[in-house]
Design an enzyme around this catalytic site. Structure first.
Site, PDB file in Angstrom:
ATOM      1  N   ARG A  94       0.846  -1.197   0.000  1.00  0.00           N
ATOM      2  CA  ARG A  94       0.000   0.000   0.000  1.00  0.00           C
ATOM      3  C   ARG A  94       0.879   1.244   0.000  1.00  0.00           C
ATOM      4  O   ARG A  94       1.919   1.267   0.643  1.00  0.00           O
ATOM      5  CB  ARG A  94      -0.888   0.016   1.250  1.00  0.00           C
ATOM      6  CG  ARG A  94      -1.842  -1.157   1.322  1.00  0.00           C
ATOM      7  CD  ARG A  94      -2.549  -1.165   2.657  1.00  0.00           C
ATOM      8  NE  ARG A  94      -3.355  -2.373   2.822  1.00  0.00           N
ATOM      9  CZ  ARG A  94      -4.013  -2.689   3.933  1.00  0.00           C
ATOM     10  NH1 ARG A  94      -3.925  -1.896   4.993  1.00  0.00           N
ATOM     11  NH2 ARG A  94      -4.728  -3.790   4.003  1.00  0.00           N
ATOM     12  N   TYR A  98      12.260   0.973  -2.243  1.00  0.00           N
ATOM     13  CA  TYR A  98      11.687   2.319  -2.309  1.00  0.00           C
ATOM     14  C   TYR A  98      12.780   3.322  -2.662  1.00  0.00           C
ATOM     15  O   TYR A  98      13.921   3.199  -2.212  1.00  0.00           O
ATOM     16  CB  TYR A  98      11.069   2.705  -0.960  1.00  0.00           C
ATOM     17  CG  TYR A  98       9.724   2.061  -0.694  1.00  0.00           C
ATOM     18  CD1 TYR A  98       8.537   2.714  -1.029  1.00  0.00           C
ATOM     19  CD2 TYR A  98       9.640   0.799  -0.110  1.00  0.00           C
ATOM     20  CE1 TYR A  98       7.308   2.127  -0.785  1.00  0.00           C
ATOM     21  CE2 TYR A  98       8.407   0.210   0.132  1.00  0.00           C
ATOM     22  CZ  TYR A  98       7.242   0.884  -0.206  1.00  0.00           C
ATOM     23  OH  TYR A  98       6.026   0.293   0.034  1.00  0.00           O
ATOM     24  N   ARG A 103       9.332   6.882   5.113  1.00  0.00           N
ATOM     25  CA  ARG A 103       9.264   8.345   5.246  1.00  0.00           C
ATOM     26  C   ARG A 103       9.766   8.806   6.619  1.00  0.00           C
ATOM     27  O   ARG A 103      10.399   9.861   6.732  1.00  0.00           O
ATOM     28  CB  ARG A 103       7.838   8.824   5.005  1.00  0.00           C
ATOM     29  CG  ARG A 103       7.429   8.759   3.542  1.00  0.00           C
ATOM     30  CD  ARG A 103       5.938   8.894   3.345  1.00  0.00           C
ATOM     31  NE  ARG A 103       5.437  10.149   3.885  1.00  0.00           N
ATOM     32  CZ  ARG A 103       4.128  10.414   3.988  1.00  0.00           C
ATOM     33  NH1 ARG A 103       3.229   9.512   3.601  1.00  0.00           N
ATOM     34  NH2 ARG A 103       3.731  11.574   4.478  1.00  0.00           N
ATOM     35  N   ASP A 146       0.673   5.591   0.535  1.00  0.00           N
ATOM     36  CA  ASP A 146      -0.158   6.642   1.119  1.00  0.00           C
ATOM     37  C   ASP A 146      -0.513   7.707   0.085  1.00  0.00           C
ATOM     38  O   ASP A 146       0.012   7.725  -1.025  1.00  0.00           O
ATOM     39  CB  ASP A 146       0.587   7.319   2.278  1.00  0.00           C
ATOM     40  CG  ASP A 146       0.762   6.396   3.479  1.00  0.00           C
ATOM     41  OD1 ASP A 146      -0.102   5.526   3.680  1.00  0.00           O
ATOM     42  OD2 ASP A 146       1.756   6.544   4.200  1.00  0.00           O
TER      43      ASP A 146
END
Length: 248
Positions: free
Chosen positions: A53, A114, A201, A55
């Site tokens: 998932r 990522y 993050r 954001d």
């Protein structure tokens, strides 16, 4: 009655106008638009499964989405072309391939990668405002690399999760690379098996604190050991993050 084929699509999307990845009835999401496209093509509801998932505002280059194909006559190329003809302009199917019937993008993933982009420049580039984190201060990339070493390996990442993520906080980070690109951007590449909510993050936000000299690199070890979210700084903004790829 023949079994339906399972296929996996490699999906890129610009997350700016999406309320995250996961389907939600009242909001525009990546999964929602993806399944709407499948319904237009196959004239029936088709359920999709994602590898992870993302954001609100977060992008993807290599999200993997699997689904069963109701029409056995359609070729792989037909499926890709049909999807791209009906999907909105901020989603693109890069590749479609057949996978085993029991394939799960989430559970069969061996590594997720990522990318996070920071632009440490005095003036913003307004054309990249939804693509990178504009940070108008200098960053010491060498200190950031020193700090990143404390994330490598298996740790309890309680200090680096956001909200009510009840999953096991013990995660393994295999590799972090911090690279200064020719265009002045800083790329932070994080590789691991799986991640907690906003974990990347939150890690980036902490590395930036180290890069500005506010904290010494060893502070990261201290925050990890505290197992307390309040010890870590705010999350880096979503627009700099890209779900780059999944390895199976």
């Amino acid at each position: 009655m023949s079994k339906k084929r399972m296929v996996a699509a490699t999906v890129a999307y610009d997350g700016t106008e999406f309320f995250g990845f996961q389907g939600q009835p009242k909001f525009r999401t990546v999964q929602g638009e993806f399944e709407l496209a499948l319904q237009k093509i196959f004239k029936q509801k088709v359920i999709s499964f994602g590898a992870g998932r993302t954001d609100t505002g977060v992008h993807a280059w290599g999200q993997i989405m699997a689904f069963k194909v109701p029409n056995e006559k359609m070729s792989i190329k037909n499926i890709k072309d049909a999807m791209n003809s009906v999907l909105p302009k901020d989603i693109y199917i890069r590749e479609v391939k057949e996978v085993p019937e029991n394939f799960s993008p989430r559970f069969h993933a061996k590594k997720r990668i990522y990318h996070y982009f920071i632009m440490p420049k005095r003036d913003p580039n307004i054309f990249l405002r939804n693509r990178v984190w504009w940070f108008p201060y200098d960053l010491d990339i060498h200190k950031m690399r020193e700090g990143a070493k404390y994330f490598i390996g298996e740790h309890d990442f309680t200090s680096f999760k956001t909200g009510n993520d009840e999953r096991n906080p013990v995660r393994t980070i295999e590799k972090i690379r911090i690279i200064k690109l020719n265009n002045g951007l800083i790329l932070i590449r994080v590789e691991g098996i799986s991640f907690l909510r906003r974990m990347v993050r939150n890690m980036v936000g902490t590395l930036v604190k180290v890069g500005t000299g506010t904290w010494e690199p060893e502070k990261i070890k201290e925050i990890l050991e505290a197992k307390d979210r309040s010890q870590a700084p705010a999350s880096a903004p979503g627009e700099g993050l890209y779900f780059y790829s999944v390895l199976f």
